[in-house]
Design an enzyme around this catalytic site. Structure first.
Site, PDB file in Angstrom:
ATOM      1  N   LEU A   1       0.821  -1.232   0.000  1.00 57.72           N
ATOM      2  CA  LEU A   1       0.000   0.000   0.000  1.00 57.72           C
ATOM      3  C   LEU A   1       0.846   1.270   0.000  1.00 57.72           C
ATOM      4  O   LEU A   1       0.339   2.356   0.283  1.00 57.72           O
ATOM      5  CB  LEU A   1      -1.003   0.017   1.170  1.00 57.72           C
ATOM      6  CG  LEU A   1      -2.092  -1.045   1.124  1.00 57.72           C
ATOM      7  CD1 LEU A   1      -3.111  -0.820   2.253  1.00 57.72           C
ATOM      8  CD2 LEU A   1      -2.814  -1.075  -0.217  1.00 57.72           C
TER       9      LEU A   1
ATOM     10  N   ALA B   1       6.101  -3.495  -7.947  1.00 57.39           N
ATOM     11  CA  ALA B   1       7.375  -2.901  -8.376  1.00 57.39           C
ATOM     12  C   ALA B   1       7.241  -1.387  -8.403  1.00 57.39           C
ATOM     13  O   ALA B   1       6.133  -0.860  -8.492  1.00 57.39           O
ATOM     14  CB  ALA B   1       7.748  -3.386  -9.776  1.00 57.39           C
TER      15      ALA B   1
ATOM     16  N   SER C   1       8.036   1.854 -10.790  1.00 52.63           N
ATOM     17  CA  SER C   1       8.083   1.860 -12.258  1.00 52.63           C
ATOM     18  C   SER C   1       8.328   3.234 -12.881  1.00 52.63           C
ATOM     19  O   SER C   1       8.017   3.442 -14.045  1.00 52.63           O
ATOM     20  CB  SER C   1       6.785   1.268 -12.806  1.00 52.63           C
ATOM     21  OG  SER C   1       5.707   2.076 -12.415  1.00 52.63           O
TER      22      SER C   1
ATOM     23  N   TYR D   1      15.382   1.391 -13.917  1.00 51.89           N
ATOM     24  CA  TYR D   1      14.083   0.691 -13.913  1.00 51.89           C
ATOM     25  C   TYR D   1      14.128  -0.483 -14.898  1.00 51.89           C
ATOM     26  O   TYR D   1      13.829  -1.631 -14.542  1.00 51.89           O
ATOM     27  CB  TYR D   1      12.952   1.663 -14.278  1.00 51.89           C
ATOM     28  CG  TYR D   1      11.670   0.957 -14.625  1.00 51.89           C
ATOM     29  CD1 TYR D   1      11.025   0.152 -13.684  1.00 51.89           C
ATOM     30  CD2 TYR D   1      11.115   1.061 -15.904  1.00 51.89           C
ATOM     31  CE1 TYR D   1       9.864  -0.534 -14.013  1.00 51.89           C
ATOM     32  CE2 TYR D   1       9.948   0.389 -16.231  1.00 51.89           C
ATOM     33  CZ  TYR D   1       9.334  -0.407 -15.292  1.00 51.89           C
ATOM     34  OH  TYR D   1       8.183  -1.093 -15.621  1.00 51.89           O
TER      35      TYR D   1
ATOM     36  N   PHE E   1       4.167  -2.357 -23.285  1.00 52.53           N
ATOM     37  CA  PHE E   1       4.441  -1.048 -23.881  1.00 52.53           C
ATOM     38  C   PHE E   1       3.639  -0.033 -23.040  1.00 52.53           C
ATOM     39  O   PHE E   1       3.704  -0.109 -21.822  1.00 52.53           O
ATOM     40  CB  PHE E   1       4.177  -1.103 -25.397  1.00 52.53           C
ATOM     41  CG  PHE E   1       5.358  -1.784 -26.094  1.00 52.53           C
ATOM     42  CD1 PHE E   1       5.621  -3.139 -25.878  1.00 52.53           C
ATOM     43  CD2 PHE E   1       6.259  -1.068 -26.865  1.00 52.53           C
ATOM     44  CE1 PHE E   1       6.748  -3.753 -26.428  1.00 52.53           C
ATOM     45  CE2 PHE E   1       7.379  -1.675 -27.434  1.00 52.53           C
ATOM     46  CZ  PHE E   1       7.624  -3.017 -27.208  1.00 52.53           C
ATOM     47  N   ASN E   2       2.911   0.912 -23.587  1.00 52.81           N
ATOM     48  CA  ASN E   2       2.251   1.919 -22.725  1.00 52.81           C
ATOM     49  C   ASN E   2       0.836   1.476 -22.357  1.00 52.81           C
ATOM     50  O   ASN E   2      -0.031   1.429 -23.235  1.00 52.81           O
ATOM     51  CB  ASN E   2       2.230   3.270 -23.435  1.00 52.81           C
ATOM     52  CG  ASN E   2       3.607   3.893 -23.475  1.00 52.81           C
ATOM     53  OD1 ASN E   2       4.553   3.288 -23.960  1.00 52.81           O
ATOM     54  ND2 ASN E   2       3.733   5.084 -22.923  1.00 52.81           N
TER      55      ASN E   2
ATOM     56  N   HIS F   1       1.763   9.999 -16.139  1.00 54.54           N
ATOM     57  CA  HIS F   1       1.467   9.431 -17.458  1.00 54.54           C
ATOM     58  C   HIS F   1       0.627  10.346 -18.335  1.00 54.54           C
ATOM     59  O   HIS F   1      -0.153  11.162 -17.839  1.00 54.54           O
ATOM     60  CB  HIS F   1       0.795   8.069 -17.306  1.00 54.54           C
ATOM     61  CG  HIS F   1       1.720   7.057 -16.706  1.00 54.54           C
ATOM     62  ND1 HIS F   1       1.602   6.641 -15.413  1.00 54.54           N
ATOM     63  CD2 HIS F   1       2.817   6.448 -17.211  1.00 54.54           C
ATOM     64  CE1 HIS F   1       2.577   5.791 -15.152  1.00 54.54           C
ATOM     65  NE2 HIS F   1       3.341   5.663 -16.223  1.00 54.54           N
ATOM     66  N   LEU F   2       0.801  10.138 -19.629  1.00 51.36           N
ATOM     67  CA  LEU F   2       0.227  11.062 -20.616  1.00 51.36           C
ATOM     68  C   LEU F   2      -1.298  11.173 -20.544  1.00 51.36           C
ATOM     69  O   LEU F   2      -1.833  12.270 -20.366  1.00 51.36           O
ATOM     70  CB  LEU F   2       0.668  10.638 -22.024  1.00 51.36           C
ATOM     71  CG  LEU F   2       0.119  11.480 -23.167  1.00 51.36           C
ATOM     72  CD1 LEU F   2       0.641  12.898 -23.064  1.00 51.36           C
ATOM     73  CD2 LEU F   2       0.490  10.873 -24.517  1.00 51.36           C
TER      74      LEU F   2
ATOM     75  N   PHE G   1       5.799  17.428 -23.629  1.00 56.30           N
ATOM     76  CA  PHE G   1       7.255  17.388 -23.529  1.00 56.30           C
ATOM     77  C   PHE G   1       7.930  17.162 -24.889  1.00 56.30           C
ATOM     78  O   PHE G   1       8.198  16.025 -25.257  1.00 56.30           O
ATOM     79  CB  PHE G   1       7.693  16.305 -22.539  1.00 56.30           C
ATOM     80  CG  PHE G   1       7.172  16.510 -21.134  1.00 56.30           C
ATOM     81  CD1 PHE G   1       7.223  17.766 -20.536  1.00 56.30           C
ATOM     82  CD2 PHE G   1       6.634  15.453 -20.410  1.00 56.30           C
ATOM     83  CE1 PHE G   1       6.746  17.958 -19.238  1.00 56.30           C
ATOM     84  CE2 PHE G   1       6.163  15.642 -19.113  1.00 56.30           C
ATOM     85  CZ  PHE G   1       6.218  16.897 -18.531  1.00 56.30           C
TER      86      PHE G   1
HETATM   87  N1  UDP Z   1       4.149  13.143 -21.877  1.00 56.88           N
HETATM   88  C1  UDP Z   1       3.851  14.500 -21.997  1.00 56.88           C
HETATM   89  N2  UDP Z   1       3.267  15.134 -20.929  1.00 56.88           N
HETATM   90  C2  UDP Z   1       2.946  14.492 -19.759  1.00 56.88           C
HETATM   91  C3  UDP Z   1       3.228  13.109 -19.652  1.00 56.88           C
HETATM   92  C4  UDP Z   1       3.846  12.468 -20.729  1.00 56.88           C
HETATM   93  O1  UDP Z   1       4.107  15.117 -23.028  1.00 56.88           O
HETATM   94  O2  UDP Z   1       2.399  15.131 -18.827  1.00 56.88           O
HETATM   95  C5  UDP Z   1       4.786  12.442 -23.008  1.00 56.88           C
HETATM   96  C6  UDP Z   1       6.118  11.809 -22.649  1.00 56.88           C
HETATM   97  O3  UDP Z   1       7.175  12.712 -22.820  1.00 56.88           O
HETATM   98  C7  UDP Z   1       6.173  10.629 -23.619  1.00 56.88           C
HETATM   99  C8  UDP Z   1       4.703  10.229 -23.797  1.00 56.88           C
HETATM  100  O4  UDP Z   1       3.943  11.375 -23.375  1.00 56.88           O
HETATM  101  O5  UDP Z   1       6.656  11.066 -24.867  1.00 56.88           O
HETATM  102  C9  UDP Z   1       4.300   9.034 -22.962  1.00 56.88           C
HETATM  103  O6  UDP Z   1       4.718   9.242 -21.620  1.00 56.88           O
HETATM  104  P1  UDP Z   1       4.227   8.372 -20.407  1.00 56.88           P
HETATM  105  O7  UDP Z   1       4.852   8.935 -19.156  1.00 56.88           O
HETATM  106  O8  UDP Z   1       2.734   8.274 -20.414  1.00 56.88           O
HETATM  107  O9  UDP Z   1       4.776   6.916 -20.694  1.00 56.88           O
HETATM  108  P2  UDP Z   1       6.288   6.379 -20.982  1.00 56.88           P
HETATM  109  O10 UDP Z   1       6.406   6.336 -22.484  1.00 56.88           O
HETATM  110  O11 UDP Z   1       7.263   7.278 -20.316  1.00 56.88           O
HETATM  111  O12 UDP Z   1       6.263   5.014 -20.391  1.00 56.88           O
END
Ligand code: UDP
Length: 335
Positions: free
Chosen positions: A32, A83, A85, A149, A177-178, A197-198, A216
């Site tokens: 937790l 884990a 991550s 990681y 993957f994502n 996360h995005l 980003f």
């Molecule tokens: N990303 C972004 N803004 C955010 C979160 C993520 O532009 O607030 C971009 C990030 O740079 C990457 C993509 O979205 O290119 C996916 O990022 P995420 O963190 O969801 O997953 P990752 O690919 O790092 O496992």
């Protein structure tokens, strides 16, 4: 009885839910630290075919915590999610990652061997491949992780190979993957604090008090300059775990599979999908590149489809839809 480590977290809780709905008895083990008691309460309240769910709070870094689970319950197989991550955090604090992910897994495997449990499905990651040498990435792609990681997950994959040879411990390693989306009935979903996360970050910015979404980098060598990723729906992803358990039950050999869709989507494409689903004009601020982001990460998923008979049939839109429905619940109920 199936043991789900990390079953109070995002992906682990979706696995626990599916196992219960398929009629399995399960025990969830979670510290937790990142998982949520509310998620456990939801799992316990779900009117499922599963006859039994036990929740045991503990830390894999304490051998006794995990060994006690095997003493208390007759476990047939393990699905191991627990884990840390976050790539960026792993670079700043590798010790945290190697202790929790590697040492924690060693304790889990030791308890499994002690109690003669020889089947495990393990959450691995595309981060074990490192910077792609070609795309889409198949399972033969060299594994050269570029952050602690990814290294921690690759170490565990190697340990599992050696433990199979020496002790007959059979594993299926699933390289995600994502992962995106939520339970289609919005009972559980992605809930990280802080969220990095995005998709949840874009969606959160549509609620009152939400921060402007930060994009980003738009100068990558991709279709529109933003990073391309392969977004796999969490329910589809969990089905692969169920199939992997069946594969091991049927005497399948130690194996490893990519879990992705083969469809790449750029950050801008995901953003547009979010605007369409929410029917809102979402404010966005362009920022510089985030450290450690490869331009493109897309899976070749043929092996899982052929061997496990896996069907990844949900689209990016499906994932954004369920993520949005869940985000409404999260904002309403828990914030
Ligand atoms: N990303 C972004 N803004 C955010 C979160 C993520 O532009 O607030 C971009 C990030 O740079 C990457 C993509 O979205 O290119 C996916 O990022 P995420 O963190 O969801 O997953 P990752 O690919 O790092 O496992």
């Amino acid at each position: 009885m199936i043991l789900v480590t990390g079953g109070a977290g995002y992906i682990g809780s979706h696995c626990a839910l599916t196992l219960l709905e398929k009629g399995h008895d399960i025990v969830v083990f979670d510290s937790l630290e990142l998982g949520h008691q509310e998620t456990i309460n939801t799992l316990k309240n779900i009117n499922s075919k599963g006859k039994f769910i036990d929740f045991i709070k503990g830390n894999l870094q304490n051998y006794e915590d995990i060994n006690n689970v095997f003493s208390k319950h007759k476990i047939d197989a393990v699905v191991h999610f627990a884990a840390f991550s976050q790539v960026g955090e792993s670079v700043k604090n590798p010790q945290k990652y190697y202790f929790n992910n590697v040492y924690g897994s060693l304790n889990l495997f030791r308890a499994m061997l002690e109690h003669d449990v020889k089947k495990i499905v393990f959450s691995s990651t595309a981060a074990t491949y490192g910077e792609p040498e070609y795309t889409p990435i198949d399972e033969k792609h060299p594994q050269n992780p570029i952050n602690p990681y990814g290294s921690s997950k690759l170490m565990i994959e190697r340990i599992l190979d050696d433990y199979d040879k020496a002790y007959g411990l059979k594993s299926v390693r699933l390289r995600y993957f994502n992962v995106a989306g939520a339970d289609s009935k919005s009972r559980i979903g992605e809930w990280h604090e802080p969220e990095t996360h995005l998709i949840p970050n874009i969606l959160k910015s549509t609620f009152s008090g939400g921060k402007t979404f930060q994009m980003f980098g738009d100068d990558y060598d991709t279709i529109d300059g933003t990073c391309v990723r392969d977004y796999i729906n969490v329910e589809n992803l969990i089905n692969a775990h169920i199939l992997a358990l069946e594969y091991l039950n049927n005497g399948g050999k130690t194996n490893f599979f990519n879990l992705g869709t083969t469809d790449g989507n750029s950050v801008k494409q995901v953003f547009t999908a979010c605007e369409e689903v929410t029917q809102q004009k979402i404010p966005v601020e362009l920022k510089g590149r985030r450290e450690g982001d490869p331009a493109t990460l897309v899976a070749d998923n043929k092996k899982a489809i052929e061997t496990l008979k896996w069907i990844p049939d949900k689209s990016l839109k499906d994932s954004v839809n369920s993520a949005y429905e869940w985000e409404k619940v999260l904002q309403d109920k828990y914030y």
